[in-house]
Motif scaffolding. Structure first.
Motif, PDB file in Angstrom:
ATOM      1  N   GLU A  22       0.897  -1.114   0.098  1.00 31.35           N
ATOM      2  CA  GLU A  22       0.076   0.004  -0.056  1.00 31.35           C
ATOM      3  C   GLU A  22       0.817   1.044  -0.138  1.00 31.35           C
ATOM      4  O   GLU A  22       0.569   2.338  -0.488  1.00 31.35           O
ATOM      5  CB  GLU A  22      -1.002  -0.121   1.270  1.00 31.35           C
ATOM      6  CG  GLU A  22      -2.060   1.032   1.357  1.00 31.35           C
ATOM      7  CD  GLU A  22      -2.838   1.000   2.338  1.00 31.35           C
ATOM      8  OE1 GLU A  22      -3.586   1.923   2.547  1.00 31.35           O
ATOM      9  OE2 GLU A  22      -3.094  -0.066   2.927  1.00 31.35           O
ATOM     10  N   THR A  23       1.985   1.256   0.628  1.00 36.38           N
ATOM     11  CA  THR A  23       2.996   2.230   0.772  1.00 36.38           C
ATOM     12  C   THR A  23       3.410   2.790  -0.558  1.00 36.38           C
ATOM     13  O   THR A  23       3.660   3.665  -1.216  1.00 36.38           O
ATOM     14  CB  THR A  23       3.994   2.132   1.887  1.00 36.38           C
ATOM     15  OG1 THR A  23       3.572   1.780   2.979  1.00 36.38           O
ATOM     16  CG2 THR A  23       4.699   3.213   1.845  1.00 36.38           C
ATOM     17  N   PHE A  24       3.993   1.409  -1.313  1.00 32.99           N
ATOM     18  CA  PHE A  24       4.594   1.412  -2.532  1.00 32.99           C
ATOM     19  C   PHE A  24       3.572   1.985  -3.572  1.00 32.99           C
ATOM     20  O   PHE A  24       3.686   2.776  -4.512  1.00 32.99           O
ATOM     21  CB  PHE A  24       4.909   0.015  -2.993  1.00 32.99           C
ATOM     22  CG  PHE A  24       5.366   0.106  -4.301  1.00 32.99           C
ATOM     23  CD1 PHE A  24       6.879   0.241  -4.777  1.00 32.99           C
ATOM     24  CD2 PHE A  24       4.629  -0.248  -5.555  1.00 32.99           C
ATOM     25  CE1 PHE A  24       7.364   0.289  -5.738  1.00 32.99           C
ATOM     26  CE2 PHE A  24       5.244  -0.351  -6.781  1.00 32.99           C
ATOM     27  CZ  PHE A  24       6.482  -0.118  -7.058  1.00 32.99           C
ATOM     28  N   SER A  25       2.074   1.743  -3.430  1.00 32.23           N
ATOM     29  CA  SER A  25       1.210   2.336  -4.223  1.00 32.23           C
ATOM     30  C   SER A  25       1.089   3.897  -4.212  1.00 32.23           C
ATOM     31  O   SER A  25       0.485   4.342  -5.351  1.00 32.23           O
ATOM     32  CB  SER A  25      -0.219   1.667  -4.067  1.00 32.23           C
ATOM     33  OG  SER A  25      -0.275   0.138  -4.062  1.00 32.23           O
ATOM     34  N   SER A  26       1.370   4.442  -3.133  1.00 29.31           N
ATOM     35  CA  SER A  26       1.438   5.737  -3.135  1.00 29.31           C
ATOM     36  C   SER A  26       2.237   6.537  -3.803  1.00 29.31           C
ATOM     37  O   SER A  26       2.396   7.799  -3.945  1.00 29.31           O
ATOM     38  CB  SER A  26       1.338   6.191  -1.786  1.00 29.31           C
ATOM     39  OG  SER A  26       2.535   5.906  -0.992  1.00 29.31           O
ATOM     40  N   ALA A  27       3.362   6.050  -4.099  1.00 29.42           N
ATOM     41  CA  ALA A  27       4.490   6.513  -4.847  1.00 29.42           C
ATOM     42  C   ALA A  27       4.480   6.193  -6.506  1.00 29.42           C
ATOM     43  O   ALA A  27       5.361   6.796  -7.068  1.00 29.42           O
ATOM     44  CB  ALA A  27       5.834   5.805  -4.217  1.00 29.42           C
ATOM     45  N   VAL A  28       3.623   5.380  -6.879  1.00 29.42           N
ATOM     46  CA  VAL A  28       3.560   5.057  -8.241  1.00 29.42           C
ATOM     47  C   VAL A  28       2.272   5.340  -8.931  1.00 29.42           C
ATOM     48  O   VAL A  28       1.440   4.754  -8.162  1.00 29.42           O
ATOM     49  CB  VAL A  28       4.144   3.638  -8.529  1.00 29.42           C
ATOM     50  CG1 VAL A  28       4.124   3.179  -9.978  1.00 29.42           C
ATOM     51  CG2 VAL A  28       5.456   3.375  -7.892  1.00 29.42           C
ATOM     52  N   THR A  29       1.916   5.695 -10.171  1.00 33.02           N
ATOM     53  CA  THR A  29       0.845   5.985 -10.753  1.00 33.02           C
ATOM     54  C   THR A  29       0.607   4.673 -11.618  1.00 33.02           C
ATOM     55  O   THR A  29      -0.621   4.225 -11.768  1.00 33.02           O
ATOM     56  CB  THR A  29       0.870   7.228 -11.533  1.00 33.02           C
ATOM     57  OG1 THR A  29       1.081   8.268 -10.852  1.00 33.02           O
ATOM     58  CG2 THR A  29      -0.499   7.455 -12.309  1.00 33.02           C
ATOM     59  N   GLY A  30       1.794   4.439 -12.421  1.00 31.73           N
ATOM     60  CA  GLY A  30       1.448   3.116 -13.226  1.00 31.73           C
ATOM     61  C   GLY A  30       2.770   2.733 -13.965  1.00 31.73           C
ATOM     62  O   GLY A  30       3.801   3.158 -13.381  1.00 31.73           O
ATOM     63  N   PHE A  31       2.632   1.953 -15.005  1.00 29.12           N
ATOM     64  CA  PHE A  31       3.679   1.465 -15.666  1.00 29.12           C
ATOM     65  C   PHE A  31       3.690   1.401 -16.929  1.00 29.12           C
ATOM     66  O   PHE A  31       2.508   1.361 -17.660  1.00 29.12           O
ATOM     67  CB  PHE A  31       3.878  -0.195 -15.262  1.00 29.12           C
ATOM     68  CG  PHE A  31       3.747  -0.328 -13.578  1.00 29.12           C
ATOM     69  CD1 PHE A  31       4.909  -0.296 -12.918  1.00 29.12           C
ATOM     70  CD2 PHE A  31       2.484  -0.561 -12.864  1.00 29.12           C
ATOM     71  CE1 PHE A  31       4.964  -0.553 -11.463  1.00 29.12           C
ATOM     72  CE2 PHE A  31       2.691  -0.540 -11.661  1.00 29.12           C
ATOM     73  CZ  PHE A  31       3.590  -0.833 -10.932  1.00 29.12           C
ATOM     74  N   ILE A  32       4.908   1.306 -17.847  1.00 31.03           N
ATOM     75  CA  ILE A  32       4.967   1.099 -19.183  1.00 31.03           C
ATOM     76  C   ILE A  32       5.778  -0.302 -19.475  1.00 31.03           C
ATOM     77  O   ILE A  32       7.017  -0.339 -18.989  1.00 31.03           O
ATOM     78  CB  ILE A  32       5.409   2.121 -19.830  1.00 31.03           C
ATOM     79  CG1 ILE A  32       4.604   3.320 -19.845  1.00 31.03           C
ATOM     80  CG2 ILE A  32       5.664   1.865 -21.432  1.00 31.03           C
ATOM     81  CD1 ILE A  32       5.000   4.713 -20.359  1.00 31.03           C
TER      82      ILE A  32
END
Length: 655
Positions: free
Chosen positions: A502-512
């Motif tokens: 969940e903490t990681f999710s707050s630092a990243v929007t998405g991926f390519i």
């Protein structure tokens, strides 16, 4: 009316529902309908009670002069026969009309009483819908004794029965022969079948589309019982060859139930007679009868009354025209089949929830089989969000190729800034991974290409990586080669175990993922490995399988090719959708492990096991479905429809 020798349809209705054991309604009504015209020729009402008489009896007084509604002293069951006899006699006396035939159900002795009291030559014609219902009930009675008589088999036998009756209309001998052959046909014996309808005579290798596994039934005890059932119907083939319908009477009964609902008591006064009479007028004249009634009483119908009556009649006429089309009938059958399937599936999933005495005998069966799970999909990042996002290239080196491998090197590049950490894993590296990456762990020390490197714990490495990303602002997009398939599952697995996903999710929007990106920008290449792309596009080489060198090379590749914004959007996916896919795959993996006994015994294939587990089912759920409803229960659960798609499979050979 000067017509002679009419055939009419009769059916009665009562103002109280029978329980199946007790029929004690205080009143009933009966209609006589001409099957060609659909009009009510006569009707009658019976009542066992009068309010005025009851009040007088209670007060020990003589009733005042009144129109007594009580006209019946017998049982409620005997009302129908008496009303039919009355209507037949009245038509003969008042109109000179002779009734030669009566269409009715098989639930009363009406025809026997008519022959005794009115006309010994009067004929009885069975109602086709009621007859099919009786036949189906006899099959469900057999189902209690024969487990092989499943719902799908019953449907197939119903179809054979209905087809024989429809094709043999007017030909009693043909119906007798066809019905007698059905118990042999479904057991693979076609000597008694007719080439008119049995395709197995010309092609013995055909499969039964509606029977389990496409093969004939084998239960000889069931065959003996079916022979007995079909024999009883074949012996009445003369009656089956000229069936009628009481559908118009049923329609009339529905009208009465609307004007005289069974939740209210109208039979103690003349109110019931007036309501039934109003239904007769509506059946014969349509809603315009209200206009005629108003005029008869000297009341000019208002504009809104007239308009509403005309509108209702037009709607009814249109509905009737639509309901007669093949398309409507086919659609109605399809919807009915879907409702039945849906209901059966839900009852199997829920277990016993409402049944007489279930609290005593089924109180513990409250475990629910989960509803079908929607398989999550990767969602593309919004174009505007990706346009303003900061791209960070990243890569991992791991202890192996399994998705539960540990990370040994984590690297990232943002513009000219570099992040690179080595991590000592808690599981040994495979020899292949050591050979490819040049990384090895000896005595709790890590060496890269035989040189010792500084290491950190996995949690510290990930926290520092998140801090590195947060420096770029709120919208960060991680760019990786084959990240959707390998890097992210490994990364999410570790983040989940450390409880920092969940903490990681707050630092990243998405991926390519750059594999689909290069497939769109450079189609038809022989390989899309990063080494091959680097050599093909940049005509150069680099030190591969070092995550830091990999991300630097990847950034060079993307900067050089300059893919369009649209291509980047098409190759992107949101963090939320990626996490949803990760959790779904983990759940599927856990459920798949429970299906081990079925996989080991080759009851199901690996592909089918993945479908079953992916829909949210475990072995215990399948066992629960079988416990509740046998093979049909398992079939219902596996073939449940959700979001216009089948949960697992429709194929019955897999159930």
């Amino acid at each position: 009316m000067n017509e002679k020798g009419l055939v009419v349809a009769v059916d009665a209705g009562w103002q109280k529902r029978g329980s199946g054991k007790t029929y004690d309604s205080l009143s009933g009504h009966c209609s006589m309908v001409g099957p060609l015209s659909g009009k009510v020729l006569s009707y009658s009402v019976r009542s066992k009670n009068c309010r005025v008489c009851s009040v007088a009896e209670t007060t020990n007084k003589n009733p005042a002069a009144h129109e007594c509604s009580k006209n019946w002293e017998g049982s409620s069951k005997a009302m129908e026969a008496d009303m039919v006899i009355e209507m037949v006699e009245d038509l003969q006396k008042s109109e000179g009309i002779t009734i030669d035939g009566i269409i009715g159900d098989e639930d009363t002795t009406t025809i026997a009483r008519l022959k005794t009291n009115v006309n010994a030559n009067i004929k009885k014609l069975s109602d086709k819908n009621h007859l099919k219902k009786l036949f189906t009930n006899s099959l469900f009675t057999l189902k209690k004794e024969h487990s092989s008589l499943t719902l799908s088999v019953i449907k197939y036998i119903q179809k054979c029965f209905s087809y024989s009756i429809a094709q043999g209309k007017g030909n009693a001998l043909q119906i007798q022969e066809d019905l007698s052959s059905i118990p042999y046909h479904i057991f693979g014996d076609h000597e008694h079948c007719s080439a008119r309808w049995c395709k197995f005579i010309d092609n013995p290798n055909l499969r039964y589309k509606s029977l389990p596994h496409g093969k004939p039934l084998k239960d000889r005890f069931l065959q003996d019982d079916l022979k007995e059932v079909f024999s009883s119907y074949a012996s009445h083939s003369d009656r089956l060859s000229c069936l009628g319908s009481t559908q118009s009477n049923e329609s009339f009964n529905r009208m009465v139930s609307a004007k005289a609902p069974k939740t209210h008591h109208y039979s103690s006064s003349s109110s019931l007679r007036y309501r039934v009479a109003a239904c007769v007028a509506q059946k014969n004249e349509g809603h315009r009868y209200l206009i005629k009634v108003n005029k008869k009483l000297g009341l000019s119908p208002g504009y809104y009354t007239r308009r509403q009556c005309i509108l209702r009649d037009l709607q009814r006429k249109r509905q009737k025209a639509i309901s007669m089309t093949q398309k409507f009938k086919r659609r109605r059958r399809e919807l009915k089949a879907k409702r039945i399937q849906s209901l059966s599936t839900k009852e199997t999933r829920e277990g016993v929830s409402y049944l007489t005495g279930c609290d005593l005998h089924h109180a513990s069966d409250i475990d629910e089989i989960p509803a079908p799970k929607t398989i999550p999909k990767y969602d593309h990042l919004p174009s505007s969000q990706l346009l303003n996002a900061e791209e960070i290239y990243f890569d991992l080196e791991t202890t192996g190729l399994a998705r539960d491998s540990h990370i040994v090197q984590l690297s990232a590049v943002r513009n000219d800034e570099v992040f690179n950490k080595y991590i000592i894993p808690k599981k040994p590296m495979t020899s292949k991974a050591t050979e490819i990456t040049g990384i090895q762990v000896v005595n709790n020390k890590m060496y890269h290409n035989h040189e010792e490197v500084e290491t950190v714990s996995i949690k510290d490495a990930l926290i520092q990586f998140m801090d590195f990303m947060k420096m770029s602002g709120p919208d960060v997009v991680l760019v990786g080669h084959n990240s959707k398939v390998f890097d992210l599952p490994v990364l999410f697995n570790i983040l989940s175990k450390l409880n920092i996903l969940e903490t990681f999710s707050s630092a990243v929007t998405g991926f390519i993922d750059t594999i689909p990106l290069f497939k769109m920008s450079h189609p038809n290449l022989s390989s899309y490995s990063q080494l091959h792309l680097f050599a093909e596009i940049l005509q150069d080489k680099y030190s591969a399988h070092d995550s830091l060198q990999d991300v630097i090379a990847l950034k060079r590749l993307v900067d050089h090719t300059g893919p369009s914004h649209e291509v980047k959007v098409a190759a992107s996916f949101t963090l939320n959708s990626a996490v949803a896919v990760f959790h779904h795959k983990n759940t599927t993996k856990h459920l798949m492990s429970t299906l081990g006994p079925l996989l080991d015994q080759k009851v199901i294939s690996n592909g089918m096991g993945n479908k079953i587990a992916g829909s949210g089912l475990s072995l215990s759920h399948l066992q629960l479905a079988y416990q509740r409803n046998g093979r049909e229960g398992v079939q219902d659960v596996l073939s449940e429809i959700a979001d216009n798609s089948v949960r697992v499979t429709k194929s019955k050979k897999n159930h």
